[in-house]
Scaffold this active site. Sequence first.
Site, PDB file in Angstrom:
ATOM      1  N   GLY A 125       0.702  -1.151  -0.096  1.00 32.26           N
ATOM      2  CA  GLY A 125       0.007   0.063  -0.171  1.00 32.26           C
ATOM      3  C   GLY A 125       0.926   1.166  -0.058  1.00 32.26           C
ATOM      4  O   GLY A 125       0.939   1.712  -1.027  1.00 32.26           O
ATOM      5  N   SER A 220       4.832  -5.061  -3.467  1.00 33.59           N
ATOM      6  CA  SER A 220       4.616  -3.728  -3.571  1.00 33.59           C
ATOM      7  C   SER A 220       5.100  -2.932  -2.482  1.00 33.59           C
ATOM      8  O   SER A 220       6.501  -3.275  -2.080  1.00 33.59           O
ATOM      9  CB  SER A 220       2.965  -3.478  -3.625  1.00 33.59           C
ATOM     10  OG  SER A 220       2.821  -2.151  -4.254  1.00 33.59           O
ATOM     11  N   TYR A 221       4.612  -2.246  -1.734  1.00 36.29           N
ATOM     12  CA  TYR A 221       5.141  -1.674  -0.488  1.00 36.29           C
ATOM     13  C   TYR A 221       5.365  -2.578   0.476  1.00 36.29           C
ATOM     14  O   TYR A 221       6.466  -2.153   1.496  1.00 36.29           O
ATOM     15  CB  TYR A 221       4.356  -0.467   0.129  1.00 36.29           C
ATOM     16  CG  TYR A 221       4.946   0.384   0.957  1.00 36.29           C
ATOM     17  CD1 TYR A 221       5.699   1.720   0.352  1.00 36.29           C
ATOM     18  CD2 TYR A 221       4.946   0.344   2.385  1.00 36.29           C
ATOM     19  CE1 TYR A 221       6.408   2.415   1.290  1.00 36.29           C
ATOM     20  CE2 TYR A 221       5.685   1.326   3.143  1.00 36.29           C
ATOM     21  CZ  TYR A 221       6.225   2.457   2.633  1.00 36.29           C
ATOM     22  OH  TYR A 221       6.931   3.262   3.411  1.00 36.29           O
ATOM     23  N   ASP A 403       3.421  -5.330 -15.158  1.00 38.65           N
ATOM     24  CA  ASP A 403       3.078  -4.229 -14.342  1.00 38.65           C
ATOM     25  C   ASP A 403       3.716  -3.095 -14.509  1.00 38.65           C
ATOM     26  O   ASP A 403       4.884  -3.108 -14.634  1.00 38.65           O
ATOM     27  CB  ASP A 403       3.454  -4.844 -12.671  1.00 38.65           C
ATOM     28  CG  ASP A 403       3.331  -3.805 -11.694  1.00 38.65           C
ATOM     29  OD1 ASP A 403       2.414  -2.893 -11.911  1.00 38.65           O
ATOM     30  OD2 ASP A 403       4.179  -3.956 -10.780  1.00 38.65           O
ATOM     31  N   HIS A 455       0.906  -6.762 -11.412  1.00 41.46           N
ATOM     32  CA  HIS A 455       1.555  -6.475  -9.999  1.00 41.46           C
ATOM     33  C   HIS A 455       1.167  -7.406  -9.065  1.00 41.46           C
ATOM     34  O   HIS A 455       1.797  -7.790  -8.088  1.00 41.46           O
ATOM     35  CB  HIS A 455       0.727  -4.956  -9.517  1.00 41.46           C
ATOM     36  CG  HIS A 455       1.553  -4.333  -8.528  1.00 41.46           C
ATOM     37  ND1 HIS A 455       2.571  -3.836  -8.486  1.00 41.46           N
ATOM     38  CD2 HIS A 455       1.033  -4.401  -7.120  1.00 41.46           C
ATOM     39  CE1 HIS A 455       2.875  -3.347  -7.127  1.00 41.46           C
ATOM     40  NE2 HIS A 455       2.020  -3.706  -6.458  1.00 41.46           N
TER      41      HIS A 455
END
Length: 481
Positions: A125, A220-221, A403, A455
């Site tokens: 996120g 991701s994060y 992605d 992603h």
Amino acid sequence: MKIALQLSVHFSLLVFVSCYGSNGYDPLENALRFQRSKGSVLNHVSSEDHSAEYSNSKVYMGPQDGLKEVDKISSLPGQPAGTDFDQYSGYVTVDPNHGRALFYYLAESPVNSSTNPLVLWLNGGPGCSSFGNGAMMELGPFRVNADNRTLSRNKYAWNNIANVLFLESPAGVGFSYSNTSSDYETGDIQTAKDSYTFLINWLERFPEYKTRDFYITGESYAGHYVPQLAQLILQNNKITNQTVINLKGIAIGNAYVDHETGKTGMFDYFWTHAIISDEIHEGIISNCNFSDGANITDACYEYQYQAYAAKSNIFFYDIYAPLCSPSIKPPISGFDPCSDNYILGYLNTPDVQQSLHAKPVQWESCSGLVGAYWKDMPLTVLPVIQDLMASGISVWIYSGDTDGRVSVTTTRYAINKLQTSVKVPWYPWMHQGEVGGYVVGYENLTFVTIRGAGHFVPSYQPGRALAFFTSFLEGKLPTNH
């Protein structure tokens, strides 16, 4: 600063969209924009700085007797007949004074659960749900059907070969909560501390896993979360008189690990995949300096704005995927682009929340509030990754190659900054008679691409994702035949 203001307004409006998979919603960009709008400085935070922060805090230990039995899920509403593995979910308190507790979901293996490793999965996120996104949309044992009420089995679920633990972190994400509202203003350091506290207490609740091989994975994060938590575990393993966590390795996918390469790689990917024009790309190259501490000019903001506008109505988490539309029937095979809507409906059903032992809440895929008030976000975690590479644990980075958000180009640029030498040159790896992707073995690092995945790699290419994950757990490079 007019363009900067336009961009800030553009992205702040998106914070109210709650679904991670929704077209146009970018929680990472939202968090970065809010940092700048508050006048915050995204400083480089070294591994030494993090170690100093970690060492100053004691780890809370709470009573866990009898809670495992309470957490066992008898059955999820709508789950298919013949479900042959145990499931648990509930809360682990990480700060009793604040009333802060993190929600987890454990899917044990149908076979060999007593010997298979324990794998922690973290979504990013910042502010996005590991249960709703990771378990229900990606690598968990079930998918939510279009009726929002029933589930179907995911035959490529990662719990086929490991016991997978999904953690909603930090507090304010998914079902995790705090009774102290100021806790929702958090950041990287507190997230790592709370995740470690969660693990130490969870292992008391599930003591059979204390000596089990343990891995941390995420995307991701979570390119921040996973290395920072791994570093904290290794550090505390040396000094703790509590449980020593048997960490064997980490794997991070489409991982945001470095701000500079995150920007340059994204816009280069846009250009090489015919999303932006030569003129826009040249404007970004000529006017933007994304390195640490550099000033972002109005001209740079202008060309970034043009790039986002040129991207137009595509889902840049998977640039070739169809968008969710009421007029389009769900695909016979492949990933349903409306899956996030089904999950939102299912997890907000009262009997579902009750079966999960969750507090009644309006569940969201991502929390805009958490992202908006993120406090510490180092510009790079590459020094942390370098520490892990030197520690002897297995370090894998993987990348779905369709992605556009944290692209394969971005990841390759970041790995180049690590300046590690190649041991096994780039080669295609195979899955079911086709190229599954490409792999290169570096000194103390493995990089794997997953062909045709966006992603959310296990959503778009579940078979190839499971094959990659199997290789990771075995500590072997994916096969070339």
